[in-house]
Structure formats: C-alpha cells, structure tokens
Design a protein around this motif. Structure first.
Motif, PDB file in Angstrom:
ATOM      1  N   ASP A  74      30.598  40.270  64.055  1.00 49.83           N
ATOM      2  CA  ASP A  74      29.862  40.397  63.005  1.00 49.83           C
ATOM      3  C   ASP A  74      30.229  41.717  62.134  1.00 49.83           C
ATOM      4  N   ARG A  75      30.679  42.878  63.018  1.00 46.57           N
ATOM      5  CA  ARG A  75      31.133  43.928  62.250  1.00 46.57           C
ATOM      6  C   ARG A  75      32.694  44.264  62.710  1.00 46.57           C
ATOM      7  N   TYR A  92      34.323  44.954  57.471  1.00 48.33           N
ATOM      8  CA  TYR A  92      33.363  44.121  56.806  1.00 48.33           C
ATOM      9  C   TYR A  92      32.192  44.005  57.717  1.00 48.33           C
ATOM     10  N   ASP A  93      30.918  43.691  57.133  1.00 48.86           N
ATOM     11  CA  ASP A  93      29.560  43.599  57.914  1.00 48.86           C
ATOM     12  C   ASP A  93      29.067  42.439  57.504  1.00 48.86           C
ATOM     13  N   ARG A  94      28.666  41.476  58.472  1.00 47.13           N
ATOM     14  CA  ARG A  94      28.039  40.154  58.304  1.00 47.13           C
ATOM     15  C   ARG A  94      26.788  40.202  57.692  1.00 47.13           C
ATOM     16  N   ALA A 101      29.875  37.998  54.347  1.00 43.78           N
ATOM     17  CA  ALA A 101      29.951  39.451  54.946  1.00 43.78           C
ATOM     18  C   ALA A 101      30.230  40.316  53.511  1.00 43.78           C
ATOM     19  N   ALA A 128      37.810  37.465  59.500  1.00 41.04           N
ATOM     20  CA  ALA A 128      36.550  36.717  59.211  1.00 41.04           C
ATOM     21  C   ALA A 128      36.495  35.224  59.538  1.00 41.04           C
ATOM     22  N   ILE A 133      33.150  33.312  58.959  1.00 35.75           N
ATOM     23  CA  ILE A 133      32.639  33.876  57.795  1.00 35.75           C
ATOM     24  C   ILE A 133      33.626  33.143  56.757  1.00 35.75           C
TER      25      ILE A 133
END
Length: 917
Positions: A74-75, A92-94, A101, A128, A133
């Motif tokens: 997720d990160r 990236y951060d979801r 993200a 991702a 993602i």
C-alpha cells in the motif's frame, strides 16, 4: 502481489540515466533514514518547497520513519543511488480507493535533467500494477514545471485541473502503446549515449600497462598509442615509472585528468580492487580484458557483484575477457584492442562475445579488405551487450551494416524489438550456432530457453535479421551490403563464359528463391583485355538497364590475358553507374596467392548509395537514412554457391525491408482488466513453481475477455447426466474422452460425432468405454457440434529466455512428427500474424487445397492476434493450448482450451527500464 512487509528484492534494478551513466534503483529501507536526511539537506530551498509546499530545513524523526518504513504494497518507495548517496526518491501511497495511489518524486538538484523522474515513475507504476493499483494521482504546484512534464511526457492520458492553487493530476497506469513507445525511445537514447561514451572517449587509461612485450597490458597500450588515438592516454602500473614514452602512475586515482575509459589488464585477483579505485576516481566506463570467470557458480556470483559495483558508481562494463573496442572515426582513432593496428575505415560495425570469435571476425574482415566503423568485443557480456551496441549503431551515421556473433542471447525479446527497428534502416547479420540459447559458454550468466525448436530462428526472421551459422557466412553477406546498393527485387542477371557453369548458377539462383531475369553464358573473354573488358562491360550494362534485373552475378573460368583484378575493376564501374549490386565468382583459379574472397576495389574510398524505395514504416519507426556510406569495391568469391547464398540472403532482407509490415492493432472486444481480475484470483491457488490448470469455466471466461469464443461443452459422471447436458447444449452433440492425448483422436475412438438423441448417446458412451479400456479409464464430456473445417493448433508459452512465444500449426500427428510449426514473439503486427499462418508447410490446406474451399483466413488471423495479445499482456499465463481450432469456410470454432497459470516471472523486457542482471 508482494506479501505485506516482505522486501521485494526482485524490484531492484540497475538503470541507465539520460546522460549514459548508470545508477542503482531499489526499494527504500529503514536504515536509509540518515541517507534520506542527507539527501534532503543537500537540496535547495526551492526544491524542498516544490516537494513539500513549504520549506523544511530538516526532516523530523517522525517524517523519516514514515518515509523509510513502508509495507511495499500500500506504501511503496524507491531510491536511486550513486555509490552510497541517494540521488532520487519516488513513492506512492494507496488512497481510500484501493485502485488509486498518490505519487510523488524528489530528485537531487545535481541530477535533475538526467531522466530520474521518468525512471522512478516507470518502476512505481510497475510495482503498483503488481499490487492491484490501476491509477496514479499527484498534487503539484503550478511552478513545478519539471514534475508536470514528467507526467505529461510519460505517454499516459493525464487529466489535470486546478484546485486551491494546486495542479491536480490523474492518469491510468496500465501500459499503453504510447507509454511503451515513450519508454523505448528514452531507453534507446540513454543506451546509445552510454555506448557513445565508451566508443568516443576523450581520455583513456590503461591499468596494468606493461613494458613486457607480448603481455596484454603492453599490447593494449602500444596499440592505443600507435593507432593515433586523438585523446589523452595514461599508463597505470605501480611497478613502473615510465611506459611507452609516458609517465606511469601508480593508481588511477593519481591520474591528473578525468578518465573516460579505463582499459583494465591486471591479474584476476586484483580486478575487484582496481574497479573500486576506478569508482573513487570517477571513471565513466570500464573495458576489462582480464579473464578468469568460468562457468562455475562462484565465478558467476563474483562477476555479477563486480558489475553491480561498477554500475552503482555510474560505470558501464565491457567484458570481462574482452578483446577490446575499436572506433576508426578520424576524430577518435580508438584502438583499445588486441588488433595490432587500427583497421581500415569502413561502413561495417561488428559485435562479438568471446575473444576467440572476435579474432575470427576481425581477421576475416581484414583478409577480405572490409573496412569497419566500430568493433565491440563484449567478452563474457556481463554488462554491455549486442542490444546496447545496436542502440548506438542505429544512430551512428558512419555505420551502414551491422554484424553480430552470438554465443548466448541474454534478452531476445528486447533484441527482437531493437533489431526490427534497426533492420528497417540498416542490414543486420547475426551468426549463431544451433545451440545458442540452449547452452551457455563459460562466464555467460543468462537464462536458457525452453521454447520450441526453431522459435529463436523464427524470432530472428520476424525481426528482419539475416541469420547465418559461421563468421565466413557473415562476412560473405557483409561484403555485399557494405559495398553495394540493396537490390530492389529478386531478378538476377547471370553471366558466365561457360554454358555449363551458367546453367548451374542459374539453377542455384532459383534454389535461393530468386528469379533468373537474364542468362548470358557465352561471354567471350579470350579476346584480350582491350577487347574483352569493354565487351563484358557493355553486356552487363545492357542487362542492368533492364527493369527486371535487380542484381547481377558474373561467374568466370580463367581466361587468357585477363586478371581477376581487371575484371573486378570493370564490373565495379558497371555497378556504380547502374546503381545496382554486382558480385563475381572466380572459379577454377588454382593460385593460392590470389585473394578471391573479399572486396577488390579500383580505389580505396567511400561512395554514396542511392535511396531505396520503401513503403510506410511501422509505427514509431525512424525514417530511412538516405545517404549511408558505401565502401568502394566489388564483392568477390571463389565459390558461386557461397556468392549466391549471400546474395539470396540480401535479396530476402531487401524485400522484407520494403514490404508492408502491417500495423500493431488492438482487437475490439478485449477486456484486459477482467482477465487480470480472473488471473489474480487464480494466482492465489498457485504454490511456488507449480502450475495451476484453469477449469473449463475459467478458460471460457478468460478467453471471452479477449473476444475468443470457446464452443460449449460439459463433463458428466453418468449417462443420465450426459443426456441432460446434451439436451441443454442442443442436439446433435459430440462425445469426447477427457484424456488430452486421445480427446482429438477419431481414429483411436476418443471422439464420436453427430450424436442425435439420448439413446444414441447412451450407446456411444458404452462403446467408447470399451474401446478406450486398453488405454485406461478417463472421464468424458459432451460438446456442441461444430461446422466442419480444417483442424489447427494455436499454442503460446512464457519462456524463461524469450518471454511470450506464440506457435501455430495444423493439428495432427504429421505436424508434430515433422515439426511443422511456425513461431513468433509478440507483439505481433498484422503482417506478423499473416506470416505466422502461412509459414507451416501444411498451411496450403487452408487456401483451397485439392479443390477444397479455402478456410476463413481473416477469422483465423483474428484469433491468433487475440491469443498473442492475451499472452503478451499476462506473463502469469505459463501455457495456452487451443486444440483443435476448426477453421471453416466462414468463421471458426475453438473446441478445446487448456490454460496453465503460474507465478509471473520477471519478463526480460517489460514496461520499466532495467539493465540485464
């Protein structure tokens, strides 16, 4: 998908920056906190403001913890490093939407403009996608034009709007044809630049230079100086004060000027220390002549470690065990090789791997009088490869033709892509043995192939490459393409002073796939030079003026008063005046002192070639170069067979180059997202290296996502259930055993057709059980009846070396026993698909064989294109087998599908830039 918290080491990659230097990219780790802080402190106030929308002199402990402690799912965060220093960070951060993200970058001030942002974006997008993602968003200040440009020029469809003084950007990250083209163009520029740095250095240091004649270090320094290198030369040897009239330095770190290229010839045990010294001295590239890396596991591990350290400090590596680098450009005159003198300048560029094969190539070129533009001996090819060389030669204005000898191929998928683009403008000749890709020579750390026999050769043909087996065959072709304009068609004029010889040569022309446009086998060459040569020239010129004639071959028996040189000189004039290729074979000459294999030139010079007409190129293909240099001379051969084999290869290449290759199309009705979701669910059942076979329903759903219909069928466990399923499908039905070897064998009782009712079905079930009893006990199924048609097989695999490979053949024992399969490597253009169907020898049955109506070729091409796209998009699909595919006069039916899924391997050529490990 990455397990939460588990470090994904396979995401690590060495990358080439825009300026040709290298760096290392890897996921961030908690111990990076101090390096991240140091990176932040080095940044300018403006860079910090653009990243954080405010100024921060230092990052807080809480911020450092958040930035460096990620779950890799997720990160995710990547750092790009040079040595121990971080030069770029991307993350990236979801968001709340699990498919989206937020992405952000920060690039060191001193490295901005070198492409780090686009590299980080590619790798973040790949990670991702692996984690489910599908979309990135970013908040960017309007004045941060560099970051906005990174997103805008990535090839994605970017949505943007202003919100409270901030530019809001969003885009889907699934690879598109445009985004792949952007990545490939950037990769091409970076790799070509890195090779240019190696081949056009301003300064060279020979480490291990020696005053001992016969030693490698002595020879390399002597050849470099005597070749007239135009830059600065430095000798490095701690045990010598003076070498070859120059001061010798004890270490590369003591050299008073920056060194572009370090040529290393030290004992194997000192190599690691010397490479580390070069890193501290800021050397740009390494040419390692030192050998000693064998094919045992420990040696390969040490070799990989050496290359990784070099790349981590920005250095490319040629070798180890390299024969050297040569560039005959008068502005460079680089002879950093074991060749005793700088070769004659010419238009041919050569690449080899082992030193022994490099010697063969060089010696053959020298003996034939073939000049070269540049020569690269990659040795063990631990870093610099033939792909890198082709990237450079594509843009090199002094290279007209390219010759490569491969003992192993590290990334055939990438080779196919680059070679296909290069071959559209310059001839590419590849020599390889039949075991290339199947076995590895010592020191070559690459994967081996499990693809069907012939797949690698098919990939070369698909790429427009002229494939040969020996260095001599390579040079036979090279001397034609380096000195002659390309033929515009297959028509050949044959001349001889012997009717018997002329007839034999004419037959050989046809055997090579060319046509005899003119046959003149009564040349009068015994009339003296003053009469015979003008008569010969007049006869040849009249034939070359014929539009049906695209090339000429002259084969002569010895004639009184005429020398081979005088004939060659006059024929060379004919070729230059007509603008068409002419070759000559001198047979029956017994004098071993005469050089009759090679170029015989009236005067040593380069001339210009007339432009070659060409159809519109493939998408993203660069324009055809119109004025590439030709080396002056006439290609001469002792054997007419060798001459025609080389000419035939050139004619086939010329026709490939000028043909319409079609387009890369995305078929209608494809839902790649739905296919990815289905495969994601299946992957949860995959354990380690095991494969999972899709159920019948899963096969149908996956194929349906790509617009491929599977004829309905149903398994059963009793006669009553069979009747029920047949009634649901609709009568008549077919009855089949589930055994994969017997289910298509009507002759062995594994299939029964046109069953009209329940009673007949019950009776056929009983009979099939009895017939198949000797083979074992198998389940059965009923299937809707298909229209009659020609049975075909379509297969696709994920090969460890080549990536996706698609195969086509007509179904049946004869196809397998005779290996009558055709193969191709996706992505496939419409022209590739058409070639694939027509390549098997038995494919004539599809086009109206023995009075039968032709099959629906358009429908067959459509299904093949969809299968190729399916396999190309989803590397987790280990194997697809559609057998049989019945091609009817109108439409087709896929009767059976077997699809295996495994853990997706790291494909050798993907939507992120990464140097071969």
């Amino acid at each position: 998908m990455v397990t939460d918290g588990q470090y994904p080491s396979y995401w690590e990659a060495d990358v080439i920056l825009r300026d040709g230097g290298t760096a290392h990219l890897r996921p961030i780790l908690p111990p990076d906190a101090d390096a991240v802080q140091a990176f932040h402190v080095r940044q300018s106030q403006n860079s910090i403001y653009l990243r954080f929308f405010t100024y921060k002199a230092k990052l807080s402990a809480k911020e450092l913890k958040r930035f460096t402690e990620v779950d890799h799912r997720d990160r995710v965060a990547f750092v790009i490093t040079r040595g121990a220093e971080i030069i770029g960070i991307g993350r990236y951060d979801r968001l709340d939407d699990p498919l989206e993200a937020e992405v952000a970058f920060n690039v060191s001030d001193s490295y901005q403009g070198r492409g780090l942002g686009s590299i980080l974006l590619e790798h973040l997008a790949a990670a991702a996608r692996e984690n489910g993602i599908r979309r990135f968003s970013a908040e960017v200040l309007p004045e941060n034009r560099k970051m906005i440009t990174v997103f805008a020029e990535a090839g994605y469809e970017v949505d943007r709007h202003f919100d409270d003084g901030v530019v809001m950007l969003g885009f889907d990250i699934d690879p598109t044809r445009k985004s792949r083209a952007v990545m490939e163009a950037r990769e091409h520029r970076a790799e070509a630049r890195s090779m240019a740095e190696l081949l056009t250095p301003s300064s060279v240091a020979v480490i291990g230079a020696s005053r001992e004649p016969g030693s490698v270090g002595h020879a390399l320094l002597e050849h470099l100086v005597d070749g007239g290198f135009t830059g600065s030369v430095f000798a490095v040897n701690p045990d010598a004060f003076e070498l070859h009239g120059m001061i010798s330095y004890a270490s590369i770190t003591e050299v008073p000027e920056p060194v572009d290229l370090a040529v290393i010839a030290v004992p194997h045990g000192q190599l690691d220390a010397v490479v580390d010294e070069c890193a501290r001295a800021g050397v740009s590239g390494l040419l390692i002549a030192t050998a000693g890396y064998d094919d045992d596991g420990e040696s390969l591990v040490r070799q990989r470690a050496l290359v990784r350290r070099a790349r981590a400090h920005g250095m490319r590596v040629v070798g180890p065990a390299s024969l050297g680098l040569v560039n005959t450009d008068p502005a460079v005159r680089l002879n950093a090789s074991m060749a005793p003198e700088l070769p004659e300048r010419g238009a041919l560029s050569l690449f080899s791997q082992s030193a022994g094969l490099g010697v063969l190539l060089y010696a053959s070129a020298h003996r034939r009088g073939l000049g070269v533009s540049s020569v690269i001996s990659a040795g063990n090819r631990a870093d610099v490869s033939g792909n890198d060389a082709m990237q450079f030669w594509e843009d090199d204005p002094t290279t007209r033709a390219v010759g490569l000898y491969f003992e192993s191929i590290g990334n055939p998928r990438k080779f196919s892509r680059i070679a296909r683009r290069l071959a559209r403008t310059k001839p590419v000749i590849v020599a390889k043995s039949d075991v290339t890709g199947l076995q590895l020579p010592p020191g070559h750390a690459v994967r081996t192939s499990q693809a069907p026999p012939g797949a690698l050769d098919a990939m070369l043909r698909q790429s427009g490459v002229m494939r040969v087996e020996t260095t001599e065959q390579l040079m036979d072709i090279a001397q034609i393409v380096a000195s002659q304009p390309l033929p515009r068609g297959p028509g050949v004029a044959v001349f001889s002073n012997s009717s018997a010889l002329g007839k034999v040569v004419a037959d050989a022309v046809v055997a090579q796939g060319m046509t005899v446009a003119v046959l003149e086998s009564s040349l009068q060459l015994d009339t003296g030079q003053s009469v015979a040569l003008p008569a010969l020239a007049g006869t040849v010129m009249r034939a070359l003026a014929d539009d049906r004639v695209h090339a000429a071959i002259v084969t002569t028996l010895p004639a009184r008063g005429l020398t081979a040189e005088s004939i060659a000189a006059r024929l060379q004039q004919c070729s230059e005046e007509a603008g068409k290729p002419v070759i000559v074979s001198f047979t029956g000459i017994l004098d071993p002192g005469l050089q009759l294999d090679g170029l015989v030139a009236a005067a040593p010079s380069l001339r210009q070639t007339p432009p070659l007409e060409q159809t519109p190129p493939l998408e993203q293909t660069p324009p055809l170069e119109q004025t590439l240099p030709l080396q002056r001379g006439l290609p001469c051969f002792r054997s007419p067979g060798a001459a025609l084999a080389a000419l035939g290869a050139v004619v086939r290449y010329s026709l490939w180059r000028t043909r319409d290759h079609g387009e890369f199309l995305d078929p209608d009705g494809v839902d790649a997202e739905e296919a990815s979701r289905l495969l994601g669910r299946v992957r949860s059942r995959v354990a380690d290296v095991e494969l999972t076979r899709l159920t019948l329903q899963e096969c149908a759903a996956l194929l349906d996502a790509y617009g491929i219909g599977l004829l309905p069928s149903a398994r059963f466990s009793s006669a009553d259930e069979a009747v029920e399923e047949a009634s649901r499908l609709g009568w008549p039905v077919a009855l089949k055993t589930m055994d994969e070897h017997l289910r298509h064998r009507l002759d062995l009782g594994g299939v029964r057709l046109n069953i009209d009712d329940a009673a007949a079905l019950r009776e056929n079930i009983t009979q099939m059980e009895k017939v198949l009893a000797p083979f074992g006990s198998f389940g059965m199924e009923v299937q809707s009846m298909a229209p009659s048609g020609q049975a075909c097989s379509i297969q696709a695999i994920e090969d460890p070396l080549m990536g996706p490979v698609v195969s086509f053949g007509l179904a049946g024992d004869a196809v397998n026993l005779l290996d009558d399969w055709a193969h191709a490597v996706p992505p496939l253009s419409t022209g590739d698909v058409a070639d694939l169907i027509r390549a098997p020898r038995a494919s004539r049955k599809l086009f109206g064989y023995q009075g039968l109506p032709p099959a629906d070729i358009a429908a067959l091409e459509d299904v093949l294109a969809r299968v190729a796209l399916l396999k190309d998009n989803h590397p987790e699909i280990a194997r697809i087998d559609l057998t049989p595919v019945l091609a009817a006069t109108s439409g087709l039916c896929v009767l059976n599908a077997a699809i295996d899924v495994g853990n997706p391997r790291r494909r050798t050529d993907s939507a992120r830039r990464a140097m071969r490990d």
